[in-house]
Design a protein around this motif. Structure first.
Motif, PDB file in Angstrom:
ATOM      1  N   LYS A   1       0.826  -1.215   0.000  1.00 47.23           N
ATOM      2  CA  LYS A   1       0.000   0.000   0.000  1.00 47.23           C
ATOM      3  C   LYS A   1       0.851   1.251   0.000  1.00 47.23           C
ATOM      4  O   LYS A   1       0.482   2.263  -0.601  1.00 47.23           O
ATOM      5  CB  LYS A   1      -0.915   0.006   1.224  1.00 47.23           C
TER       6      LYS A   1
ATOM      7  N   ALA B   1       2.053   1.755  -3.420  1.00 44.58           N
ATOM      8  CA  ALA B   1       0.969   2.140  -4.316  1.00 44.58           C
ATOM      9  C   ALA B   1       0.536   3.583  -4.099  1.00 44.58           C
ATOM     10  O   ALA B   1      -0.270   4.107  -4.850  1.00 44.58           O
ATOM     11  CB  ALA B   1      -0.220   1.204  -4.111  1.00 44.58           C
TER      12      ALA B   1
ATOM     13  N   VAL C   1      -1.258   4.729  -1.546  1.00 41.92           N
ATOM     14  CA  VAL C   1      -2.535   4.904  -0.855  1.00 41.92           C
ATOM     15  C   VAL C   1      -2.349   4.940   0.664  1.00 41.92           C
ATOM     16  O   VAL C   1      -3.307   5.136   1.386  1.00 41.92           O
ATOM     17  CB  VAL C   1      -3.567   3.819  -1.217  1.00 41.92           C
TER      18      VAL C   1
ATOM     19  N   ARG D   1       0.657   8.225 -10.518  1.00 44.90           N
ATOM     20  CA  ARG D   1      -0.406   7.245 -10.276  1.00 44.90           C
ATOM     21  C   ARG D   1      -0.597   6.341 -11.483  1.00 44.90           C
ATOM     22  O   ARG D   1      -0.881   5.158 -11.354  1.00 44.90           O
ATOM     23  CB  ARG D   1      -1.735   7.960  -9.994  1.00 44.90           C
TER      24      ARG D   1
ATOM     25  N   VAL E   1       1.862   3.334 -11.619  1.00 40.64           N
ATOM     26  CA  VAL E   1       1.804   2.262 -10.625  1.00 40.64           C
ATOM     27  C   VAL E   1       0.387   1.723 -10.556  1.00 40.64           C
ATOM     28  O   VAL E   1      -0.553   2.472 -10.338  1.00 40.64           O
ATOM     29  CB  VAL E   1       2.203   2.784  -9.229  1.00 40.64           C
ATOM     30  N   GLN E   2       0.205   0.445 -10.764  1.00 47.85           N
ATOM     31  CA  GLN E   2      -1.116  -0.166 -10.601  1.00 47.85           C
ATOM     32  C   GLN E   2      -0.966  -1.420  -9.757  1.00 47.85           C
ATOM     33  O   GLN E   2       0.138  -1.854  -9.452  1.00 47.85           O
ATOM     34  CB  GLN E   2      -1.756  -0.467 -11.949  1.00 47.85           C
ATOM     35  N   MET E   3      -2.098  -1.991  -9.390  1.00 49.63           N
ATOM     36  CA  MET E   3      -2.045  -3.081  -8.425  1.00 49.63           C
ATOM     37  C   MET E   3      -3.014  -4.201  -8.816  1.00 49.63           C
ATOM     38  O   MET E   3      -4.085  -3.940  -9.374  1.00 49.63           O
ATOM     39  CB  MET E   3      -2.454  -2.496  -7.071  1.00 49.63           C
TER      40      MET E   3
ATOM     41  N   PHE F   1      -4.955  -7.354  -6.889  1.00 46.53           N
ATOM     42  CA  PHE F   1      -5.226  -7.622  -5.476  1.00 46.53           C
ATOM     43  C   PHE F   1      -5.373  -9.102  -5.172  1.00 46.53           C
ATOM     44  O   PHE F   1      -5.526  -9.941  -6.059  1.00 46.53           O
ATOM     45  CB  PHE F   1      -6.494  -6.889  -5.053  1.00 46.53           C
ATOM     46  N   GLN F   2      -5.374  -9.372  -3.869  1.00 49.91           N
ATOM     47  CA  GLN F   2      -5.458 -10.752  -3.405  1.00 49.91           C
ATOM     48  C   GLN F   2      -6.816 -11.389  -3.687  1.00 49.91           C
ATOM     49  O   GLN F   2      -6.917 -12.464  -4.243  1.00 49.91           O
ATOM     50  CB  GLN F   2      -5.181 -10.776  -1.893  1.00 49.91           C
TER      51      GLN F   2
ATOM     52  N   PRO G   1     -10.024   3.443 -15.287  1.00 48.31           N
ATOM     53  CA  PRO G   1      -8.696   4.069 -15.348  1.00 48.31           C
ATOM     54  C   PRO G   1      -8.488   4.883 -16.618  1.00 48.31           C
ATOM     55  O   PRO G   1      -7.852   5.930 -16.578  1.00 48.31           O
ATOM     56  CB  PRO G   1      -7.728   2.891 -15.288  1.00 48.31           C
TER      57      PRO G   1
ATOM     58  N   ARG H   1      -7.587  -4.504 -15.777  1.00 45.05           N
ATOM     59  CA  ARG H   1      -7.801  -3.147 -15.250  1.00 45.05           C
ATOM     60  C   ARG H   1      -6.465  -2.482 -14.905  1.00 45.05           C
ATOM     61  O   ARG H   1      -6.261  -1.301 -15.166  1.00 45.05           O
ATOM     62  CB  ARG H   1      -8.679  -3.199 -14.008  1.00 45.05           C
TER      63      ARG H   1
END
Lengths: 273, 301
Positions: free
Chosen positions: A63, A66, A68, A97, A100-102, A104-105, A124, A174
């Motif tokens: 995080k 990222a 956030v 921003r 950098v993207q993410m 998730f679990q 996005p 995404r």
């Protein structure tokens, strides 16, 4: 200069009672250090893996990278920029921003259940004003879906109509939508079946080769990490206890905790042979 | 439409006799209220059409003086009760719908902000809600009604009485909305799709409206139905206590109050018919609301 540099990254959470209660009861302040003085760097186009058990601070680091979550101390530099630099203006922040993207679990919580897949992928693109023309935007959505092995007509469906593996592909699409350079994968396969895991990992590898992506790969699964990572960092209780090239670290672990992790990993090969 | 007919909601509706009966009663009562002009034999709000000689005519009996017959009898002013109930329902329904809308708007907004922003704003809103909950909502409504009447200049009081009524009921019923929405917001805002939205640089406001709001609305629907019944009863109670709509435009509550004066002198119908209508309507909404809650709650499936 490395693409990502984390230096002295620390994050603390204040779990103590409000000061008024503390004054009455005489309890001490209670500060939890989730991440303590972690420093590492990632070269462009490579995969850096963070491994550690639950609660070792992996997701907190994700995080902070990222942008956030602000670190309590220390800093993260991505291509020379820092999210928490007060002098960073809005245009540069937006540019950062976008890089950098993410992924998730949980494939169930990472997609808004009330949005169609097409809208999720457009978000996005619209947020960064990447494509003005509506028809081109539609084309881009289809292109993204095909890139992750889904078909064009999936864009009118809702997330609940897909399986976990498919949702994770949508999540990856995404993340790719705004042409990022760094993708943070926070345990992307831990909620998936083993066979689906392999597909998603291969997809991530292919995308890395095609687009020259840099990955921060977070996992507790050493088998997954050994196939993905160029470099591994081992986290224990918020501290980076060992770091090294994948092959070297797995063959010759130095720290006791790394040895324990390796020993604890189930080895099915032993049963087959 | 076809999607609706194939949905789980409709399926469960078809196999629930309580839901069907209460839904039919609700729709029937709403339709009669909307088309009151066409159904009602005369207009009770028009003083010129009233004949005092018709006063206290029992249901389905000819009046001793004029010889007219009324389905549900007449009240002390000679108003046809059946027509008055239809027109009164219209006022009750209007006040109920508007009050619920106000309560819903206020409650959803405050709950969303409290849950999403957190911190002292959250504490402030929720403590305020807690304090309001310690008073019976009818008391809060009467307080707001009294204050509003006091602030308004005397010449507009009469025209504004319905608006004031809506405001006082609406402001006294927002708490359950705010609590529910705050709870769901706290759950939703920790989900990963919110982080994804933050990562593309959406503002707090955009995240709240576009991502969280659609995901916290389904329990709101259930509360709205139950609050609707409460609002109609609150309106009747306020009117019964004499602080609601003016007597010249009686709502159900006003009719019940008038009827109460004559109950012990043998004119039972003035109280009976409005009370039964109110009972049937409020009960149906509550039963329908219960069914909706059970159906929409995945934990009970």
């Amino acid at each position: 200069m490395s693409y990502v540099t984390a230096s002295g990254l620390t994050r603390q959470y204040d779990l103590s009672d409000p000061w008024f209660i503390r004054m009455i009861t005489g309890r001490k302040a209670n500060v939890l250090t989730a991440v303590n003085q972690v420093s590492f760097s990632i070269e462009k186009g490579t995969t850096y893996a963070l491994v550690g058990e639950s609660g070792s601070g992996k997701s907190t680091i994700a995080k902070m990278l990222a942008g956030v979550l602000a670190p309590s101390q220390g800093s993260v530099q991505i291509d020379g920029h820092d999210f928490n630099n007060p002098r960073l203006d809005n245009a540069n922040k937006k540019m950062l921003r976008q890089r950098v993207q993410m992924v998730f679990q949980s494939p169930y919580a990472s997609l808004n259940p009330r949005w169609k897949i097409g809208d999720i992928l457009l978000e996005p693109i619209n947020a960064f004003n990447l494509i003005e023309d509506k028809a081109t935007r539609q084309k881009r959505v289809i292109e993204l879906l095909e890139q992750v092995g889904m078909s064009a007509h999936d864009q009118t469906k809702y997330p609940h109509e897909f399986s976990g593996g498919q949702r994770q592909r949508i999540s990856i699409a995404r993340a790719l939508a705004c042409h990022p350079e760094l993708i943070i994968c926070d345990e992307p396969t831990s909620a998936l079946d083993v066979s689906v895991q392999a597909q998603v990992l291969n997809l991530l590898k292919d995308l890395q080769q095609e687009n020259g992506l840099t990955y921060l790969f977070i996992s507790h699964d050493l088998a997954v990490i050994s196939t993905m990572a160029n470099k591994i960092g081992v986290l224990k209780d918020g501290e980076l206890v060992e770091e090294g090239e994948t092959s070297g670290l797995l063959a010759n672990p130095q720290h006791a905790y790394t040895k324990m992790l390796l020993a604890a990993a189930p080895d099915i090969g032993a049963y087959i042979s | 439409m076809r999607r609706f007919l194939q949905s789980d909601l409709f399926y469960s509706f078809r196999y629930s006799p309580v839901a069907i009966v209460s839904f039919v009663i609700i729709v029937f009562i709403i339709l009669t209220a909307i088309f009151a002009d066409l159904i009602a034999p005369n207009n009770p709000f028009d003083p010129a059409s009233l004949n005092l000689m018709n006063g206290f005519t029992p249901p389905m009996q000819a009046n001793d003086f004029t010889g007219e017959t009324f389905l549900m009898g007449t009240d002390d002013q000679g108003r046809d009760l059946f027509s008055t109930i239809l027109y009164g329902l219209r006022i009750s329904l209007f006040v109920g719908v508007m009050a619920v809308m106000l309560a819903m708007l206020l409650g959803v907004m405050l709950g969303l902000v409290a849950g999403f922003v957190g911190g002292w704003i959250d504490s402030f809103i929720m403590r305020f809600a807690d304090i309001q909950m310690t008073f019976p909502s009818i008391l809060v409504a009467m307080l707001i009604y009294g204050v509003a009447k006091g602030i308004l200049p005397p010449e507009v009081r009469y025209e504004m009485s319905i608006a004031v009524l809506i405001m006082s009921i609406g402001l006294s019923e927002w708490v359950p909305f705010a609590r529910t929405v705050r709870g769901s917001t706290l759950v939703e805002k920790e989900k990963e799709y919110i982080i994804a939205a933050k990562m593309v640089g959406l503002s707090r406001y955009q995240i709240m409206i576009r991502h969280i709001l659609p995901n916290v609305l389904s329990p709101v629907l259930v509360i709205a139905t139950i609050t609707f019944a409460l609002a109609i009863i609150a309106e009747a109670t306020l009117s019964f206590l004499g602080v609601g709509v003016p007597t010249t435009k009686p709502s159900l509550g006003t009719l019940i109050r008038i009827g109460q004066d004559f109950l012990f002198s043998g004119e039972w119908w003035i109280l009976f018919f409005p009370a039964v209508t109110l009972l049937a309507f409020a009960l149906s909404i509550n039963l329908f609301g219960d069914w909706l809650r059970d159906t929409l709650n995945p934990k009970l499936k």
